[in-house]
Design an enzyme around this catalytic site. Structure first.
Site: not given
Ligand code: IPE
Ligand code: MG
Length: 232
Positions: A2, A50
């Site tokens: 994350d 996601n």
């Molecule tokens: C995590 O990074 C990767 C995935 C969920 C694919 P994020 O995309 O959640 O990054 P932040 O939390 O917005 O910084």
């Molecule tokens: Mg995130």
């Protein structure tokens, strides 16, 4: 993993660059953990939730993941890493799911680190899928115990995680290994995933080594010094 998006935004880059850099960090992480004797590493790369992100980000992540499978599998294979996809394959698209199963078969007999890639993974969906498969197999209800149930999960080949590291400052489980994490130790850090370096990882391992895991019991010294209380 994350914090990719915030990492990119901090550098004035589009979020997707953060996912690229995040994926490039994987080999470094394995190089730090391998010599310390870590045998199983599970990366939470993409959750069932996601899919709800803006379409261009989802498409970008799919491209990065496909590209990573194509470009990193050989190097991981040479490092004796066994790659296992943990999650649903139905929604990955034909090319990607073929590439993923190719990477799995190529590395299936490797004996170094097992790298579980949790992609289109959700803990609740995994539990429901296990229940469906148990029913379909006609398993006798009285024979269902924790070991049997664990063997129906995507992680059947892996022990439960000893330690779960959450980067990016959030203090929640986000549907990750719900069943498997019953007694995992947690470590959370504000560090964004692309900034998680070997120095911090080694420090995390030291912290973990000093945790006392009781699995709901007592420490042996507490049992002997206060035996009356512990019998209650
Ligand atoms: C995590 O990074 C990767 C995935 C969920 C694919 P994020 O995309 O959640 O990054 P932040 O939390 O917005 O910084
Ligand atoms: Mg995130």
């Amino acid at each position: 993993m994350d914090g990719n998006g915030r990492w990119a935004q901090k550098q004035g880059l589009p979020r997707i660059s953060g996912h690229e850099v995040g994926v490039q960090r994987i080999q470094g992480v394995l190089e730090t953990l391998g010599p310390k004797g870590v045998k199983f590493v599970t990366l939470y790369a993409f959750s069932t939730e996601n899919w709800g992100r803006p379409q261009d980000e989802v498409d970008g992540i799919m491209d990065i993941f496909s590209e990573a499978v194509a470009s990193q599998t050989q190097a991981l294979h040479e490092k004796n890493v066994r790659i296992v996809h943990v999650g649903k394959t139905e929604n990955l698209g034909t090319d990607l799911s073929k590439a993923v199963s190719g990477a799995q078969s190529l590395t299936a007999n490797n004996t170094g680190i097992t790298l579980n890639v949790a992609f289109d993974y959700g803990g609740r969906a995994e539990i429901l899928e296990a229940v469906r498969r148990i029913i379909r197999d006609g398993v006798d209800p009285d024979s269902i115990d924790e070991d049997l149930f664990s063997r129906y999960l995507f992680t059947a080949h892996s022990p439960d995680p000893d330690l779960i590291i959450r980067t990016g400052g959030e203090l929640r489980i986000s549907n990750f290994l719900l069943w498997q994490s019953a007694y995992s130790e947690y470590y959370h850090t504000p560090t964004l995933w692309p900034d998680l370096d070997s120095e911090e990882l080694l420090q995390v391992l030291d912290t973990f080594a000093n945790r006392r895991r009781r699995y709901g019991g007592l420490n042996p010294e507490d049992e002997s010094s206060d035996s009356q209380t512990s019998q209650e």
